[in-house]
Design an enzyme around this catalytic site. Sequence first.
Site, PDB file in Angstrom:
ATOM      1  N   LYS A   1      27.805  47.316 -51.993  1.00 40.57           N
ATOM      2  CA  LYS A   1      28.584  48.480 -52.414  1.00 40.57           C
ATOM      3  C   LYS A   1      27.871  49.769 -52.004  1.00 40.57           C
ATOM      4  O   LYS A   1      28.478  50.671 -51.427  1.00 40.57           O
ATOM      5  CB  LYS A   1      28.782  48.426 -53.927  1.00 40.57           C
TER       6      LYS A   1
ATOM      7  N   ARG B   1      27.038  51.878 -61.496  1.00 38.50           N
ATOM      8  CA  ARG B   1      27.755  50.705 -60.997  1.00 38.50           C
ATOM      9  C   ARG B   1      26.823  49.656 -60.404  1.00 38.50           C
ATOM     10  O   ARG B   1      25.975  49.969 -59.587  1.00 38.50           O
ATOM     11  CB  ARG B   1      28.750  51.122 -59.909  1.00 38.50           C
TER      12      ARG B   1
ATOM     13  N   GLY C   1      33.250  41.184 -60.382  1.00 38.21           N
ATOM     14  CA  GLY C   1      33.418  41.173 -61.831  1.00 38.21           C
ATOM     15  C   GLY C   1      32.312  40.475 -62.608  1.00 38.21           C
ATOM     16  O   GLY C   1      32.385  40.380 -63.834  1.00 38.21           O
TER      17      GLY C   1
ATOM     18  N   MET D   1      28.952  41.263 -62.755  1.00 39.18           N
ATOM     19  CA  MET D   1      27.955  42.154 -63.360  1.00 39.18           C
ATOM     20  C   MET D   1      28.654  43.359 -63.987  1.00 39.18           C
ATOM     21  O   MET D   1      29.870  43.427 -64.014  1.00 39.18           O
ATOM     22  CB  MET D   1      26.940  42.573 -62.307  1.00 39.18           C
TER      23      MET D   1
ATOM     24  N   ARG E   1      34.712  47.349 -48.543  1.00 40.46           N
ATOM     25  CA  ARG E   1      33.944  46.232 -48.002  1.00 40.46           C
ATOM     26  C   ARG E   1      34.860  45.426 -47.102  1.00 40.46           C
ATOM     27  O   ARG E   1      36.089  45.546 -47.198  1.00 40.46           O
ATOM     28  CB  ARG E   1      33.370  45.368 -49.118  1.00 40.46           C
TER      29      ARG E   1
ATOM     30  N   HIS F   1      33.128   7.147 -53.731  1.00 38.29           N
ATOM     31  CA  HIS F   1      33.697   6.327 -52.667  1.00 38.29           C
ATOM     32  C   HIS F   1      35.101   6.797 -52.292  1.00 38.29           C
ATOM     33  O   HIS F   1      35.419   7.003 -51.120  1.00 38.29           O
ATOM     34  CB  HIS F   1      33.738   4.862 -53.121  1.00 38.29           C
TER      35      HIS F   1
ATOM     36  N   SER G   1      23.820   6.560 -30.999  1.00 38.80           N
ATOM     37  CA  SER G   1      24.796   7.328 -31.754  1.00 38.80           C
ATOM     38  C   SER G   1      24.275   7.390 -33.186  1.00 38.80           C
ATOM     39  O   SER G   1      23.977   6.357 -33.787  1.00 38.80           O
ATOM     40  CB  SER G   1      26.168   6.662 -31.706  1.00 38.80           C
TER      41      SER G   1
ATOM     42  N   CYS H   1      28.240   9.992 -35.200  1.00 44.45           N
ATOM     43  CA  CYS H   1      29.539   9.468 -35.605  1.00 44.45           C
ATOM     44  C   CYS H   1      29.677   9.301 -37.115  1.00 44.45           C
ATOM     45  O   CYS H   1      30.557   8.594 -37.579  1.00 44.45           O
ATOM     46  CB  CYS H   1      29.810   8.141 -34.914  1.00 44.45           C
TER      47      CYS H   1
ATOM     48  N   TYR I   1      27.817  14.622 -27.713  1.00 50.02           N
ATOM     49  CA  TYR I   1      29.127  14.664 -28.360  1.00 50.02           C
ATOM     50  C   TYR I   1      28.998  14.396 -29.853  1.00 50.02           C
ATOM     51  O   TYR I   1      27.983  13.861 -30.317  1.00 50.02           O
ATOM     52  CB  TYR I   1      30.097  13.641 -27.737  1.00 50.02           C
TER      53      TYR I   1
HETATM   54  P1  ADP Z   1      33.453  46.371 -59.623  1.00 51.56           P
HETATM   55  O1  ADP Z   1      32.342  45.982 -58.714  1.00 51.56           O
HETATM   56  O2  ADP Z   1      33.670  45.437 -60.749  1.00 51.56           O
HETATM   57  O3  ADP Z   1      34.679  46.739 -58.855  1.00 51.56           O
HETATM   58  P2  ADP Z   1      32.898  49.170 -59.772  1.00 51.56           P
HETATM   59  O4  ADP Z   1      31.491  49.611 -59.822  1.00 51.56           O
HETATM   60  O5  ADP Z   1      33.519  49.238 -58.429  1.00 51.56           O
HETATM   61  O6  ADP Z   1      32.964  47.698 -60.340  1.00 51.56           O
HETATM   62  O7  ADP Z   1      33.690  50.047 -60.807  1.00 51.56           O
HETATM   63  C1  ADP Z   1      34.747  49.634 -61.636  1.00 51.56           C
HETATM   64  C2  ADP Z   1      35.945  50.568 -61.469  1.00 51.56           C
HETATM   65  O8  ADP Z   1      35.612  51.919 -61.762  1.00 51.56           O
HETATM   66  C3  ADP Z   1      36.469  50.562 -60.064  1.00 51.56           C
HETATM   67  O9  ADP Z   1      37.855  50.534 -60.061  1.00 51.56           O
HETATM   68  C4  ADP Z   1      35.969  51.845 -59.482  1.00 51.56           C
HETATM   69  O10 ADP Z   1      36.792  52.335 -58.479  1.00 51.56           O
HETATM   70  C5  ADP Z   1      35.929  52.765 -60.697  1.00 51.56           C
HETATM   71  N1  ADP Z   1      34.892  53.763 -60.512  1.00 51.56           N
HETATM   72  C6  ADP Z   1      33.606  53.530 -60.274  1.00 51.56           C
HETATM   73  N2  ADP Z   1      32.907  54.668 -60.088  1.00 51.56           N
HETATM   74  C7  ADP Z   1      33.803  55.684 -60.229  1.00 51.56           C
HETATM   75  C8  ADP Z   1      33.695  57.084 -60.138  1.00 51.56           C
HETATM   76  N3  ADP Z   1      32.544  57.701 -59.850  1.00 51.56           N
HETATM   77  N4  ADP Z   1      34.817  57.803 -60.328  1.00 51.56           N
HETATM   78  C9  ADP Z   1      35.981  57.190 -60.623  1.00 51.56           C
HETATM   79  N5  ADP Z   1      36.138  55.863 -60.711  1.00 51.56           N
HETATM   80  C10 ADP Z   1      35.068  55.099 -60.508  1.00 51.56           C
HETATM   81 MG    MG Z   2      34.679  47.841 -57.369  1.00 56.38          MG
END
Ligand code: ADP
Ligand code: MG
Length: 906
Positions: free
Chosen positions: A31, A100, A109, A111, A343, A459, A785, A853, A873
């Site tokens: 990220k 974040r 989702g 962490m 990403r 099996h 083989s 094989c 092969y």
């Molecule tokens: P995840 O990896 O679970 O997507 P994020 O770190 O991306 O978690 O954040 C969760 C949500 O909060 C995402 O929808 C993201 O776009 C939003 N978000 C994160 N940082 C900001 C920010 N600085 N301003 C507005 N929204 C944010």
């Molecule tokens: Mg996100």
Amino acid sequence: MAVNATPESSPPWVLDFADGDRSMADLLGGKGANLAEMTRLGLPVPHGFIVTTAACREYLRHGSEPPGLTALVDAHLARLERDSGRRLGDPADPLLVSVRSGGRFSMPGMMETVLDVGVTDDTVAGLARRGGDRFAWDCYRRLVQMYGRTVLGVDGALFEQELAAARTTLHVSHDGELDALTLRALVASFRRIIQREVGEDLPQDPREQLRRAVLAVFSSWNVPRARFYRRQEGIPDDLGTAVNVVEMVYGNTGPRSGSGVCFTRDPASGELGAYGDYLPNAQGEDVVNGSRATIPLAQLAQLDPAAYTALTGHLRTLEEHYRDLCDVEFTIEDGTLWVLQTRVGKRTAAAAFRIACALVDEGLIDLDEALRRVDGRQLSRLLHPQLGDTSGHDLLATGLPASPGAGVGEVALDHETAARWAREGRDVVLVRQETSPDDLPGIVAARAVVTARGGLTSHAAVVARGMGRPCVVGAADLTIDLETRTVTTHAGVTLAEGDTVSVDGTSGRVHLGRVPVQPSAVATRLAGGATDTGTDPVSDAVLRLLAHADERRRVGVRANAETLPDALAARQYGAEGIGLFRTEHTLLGPRRELVERLVLDRDRDDALRQIGELARADLVQVLEVMDGLPVVVRLLDPPLHEFLPDLTSLAVEVAVNDATGVEDAEAEERLAAVRRWHESNPMLGLRGVRLLTVLPELVDVQARAVAEAALDLRARGLDPRPEVMVPLVAESAELVLVRARVEAVLATVAAEHRTTLRVPVGVMVELPRAALTSGRLAAVADFFSFGTNDLTQTTWGMSRDDAETGFLRTYREQGLLAGDPFSTLDVDGVGRLVSLAVREGRRTRPDLGLGACGEHAGDPDSVRFFVAAGLDYVSCSPPRVPVARLEAGRAEVLEPVAGGAWADTR
Ligand code: ADP
Ligand code: MG
Ligand code: MG
């Protein structure tokens, strides 16, 4: 105090977005690296900085905040305040930030993230000046809630209950409709909950909020669900997460604001065109947590044409820059667009092929790169037929998806019934507690196989995968009663044998009734069956990339097959010969009795003659289909006990006879014979070359069958190319013996036909000793083989049939094994034996033929190893031939796998 607490040589603990780029994902997390990259590209990314994975690792090592980290964060915060024009904690116009998580590999989702850090009793009024009262108290409410849950560990349900109560009181359906007063009351009640639960309050110092949020995100690396996810995905446990501190932008200031998630093309179909979800007046978390119904992205074009145009422009920029499908999180604050994350996006198998080809056509990547972007696992998913719409068909059980594809038929509870019904033209699904080798005819006859016990390497699973039969194993919800001939589900549904079920081997589900099955369009096209060329873009893409893989690859791809339909399928899928023709196939089912007669010395000569004739008939068919291509015929291999009557039941029969005074001399004779041949460990006993040594007449009839089949076809003007392979050789003397016998028979038959016949004779390397003495073996073998199923079993000294039910399951649960050595070749152990045998075999005989094989020859990861090891092969089951072709091509355009390296060193 020194601000720069990090020593010069070690990686930095904190870095601004402006100072990073996407190559730094190890340090910045995916990220963070992409936020930095987008900042460089000039996209509208809010200001921010990254606390790196190096700092996280330091924290995890010592269990406490690394000394000096606070000072570093302060320094970077100062820059963020300068850049954004707002200060954290400023009562007039406060800066808020998000904190974040984001590691090297995406763990969606798993962490934690805390939004709106910086709201306090002192700043909430200043915040209201920016977006109104409702907005300010909504931010405060979100902060208390997320901070309470994530940093202080308060049960999130406690907050959710309060929210639900408030919605009920106000008769509204979602949180976005709660008014300022209610939100303000919620902030107070949330804080009381926190006090009550953990005896603390939300810190009123914003810096303290920030500091603790950062540490909480670090800690979330090790929450159980994140650990579990990493184990599933094979992500190392010691990488740590980075923490992104990002200036907040607000999608919740009113109707001209909102948040969304989108893709640069459709990740399901691969079709071009932006695609996604949008939610007006919301922060990003509301979009993904499903609390409110979103609207399709296309509607944003009407709601806010300017923002929409800006967004699609950025999506184009990102695609061109990353040269791939990207997914994007964005927020619009009062008409201004902000990009918060991107990403390279996950996609379906169909989309992967389609997008790779589309990017070639758009000039963004070349065909080699396209080949790197798809893989054999995706291709095999596309080749299996799939269940259509399951609505209206109760879900009976869920087990492990052992072999992909769909199969519909009547439940049959044993292999005799399955085979009989199939002969009558009925579709059957074999449902068993577990399967044994005796069930093979039932598996062959069935459209799909379901077992209540066993795992992915049981099996049933191995056999079903090998034959491309859809299979679900370990469906523990099913109870099979062979007395009443019924199957009962956990939910209490009882099926009688003969009832129809639908099996989805791709998802592991079993449904009641006849769910429509859709044949895979890709498989039809590959087999050349469809005439509507060019109407299915996914098939077009698959064919195009397969053609490129064929152009690139240096190793051949053959199939394991012994029947006419399998041989035909193999050719259609592009096999360049047969790498494994198992002669024992001829002797399956009722024909087993022939071997029994041989062993028990009843009508021996007649039994031998019949065995020879059956083998010859099969061989003629297959050699004809494979005209001009090599067909490696393996001499009889299975352990003797698979052909003999079961000792226990025979003993019972004789005992019953005794007790009831029945005279059955033949049964007693059979029992004595079976006792004589009985072994306590048949898998390590009389099999392969050993059986051939004990019953050398078997060699003679098989060699004669090969010779006569070949000469038959030659007489018809064809070009048959059989080769003979001797199984389970451990010592070159064994091969010398059998080879002499084979050659004598070949010479005799050729002389009878007044001609000559040259048939290469090779050895199946499937015991460690064969590999270790390969130099000597190569002196008497024309080819090797690698039979990696047995080689894995004998190298590890463990049985593949019990792999999932026994201790291996515990091993896997405890993380002792990275993968399953029976599905993906164990490069470190078995792979070393392969490489050693290749090296020493070729040293003795430079023109030694080399193939593989086992099951592994169709496994995407293992194919790359075989290519690196220098084989000529690989040979796999017919449905996996395209997969092997693709992976063999990919092996040439990817970095070579480890293993290739030590193949050339001592
Ligand atoms: P995840 O990896 O679970 O997507 P994020 O770190 O991306 O978690 O954040 C969760 C949500 O909060 C995402 O929808 C993201 O776009 C939003 N978000 C994160 N940082 C900001 C920010 N600085 N301003 C507005 N929204 C944010
Ligand atoms: Mg996100
Ligand atoms: Mg074997």
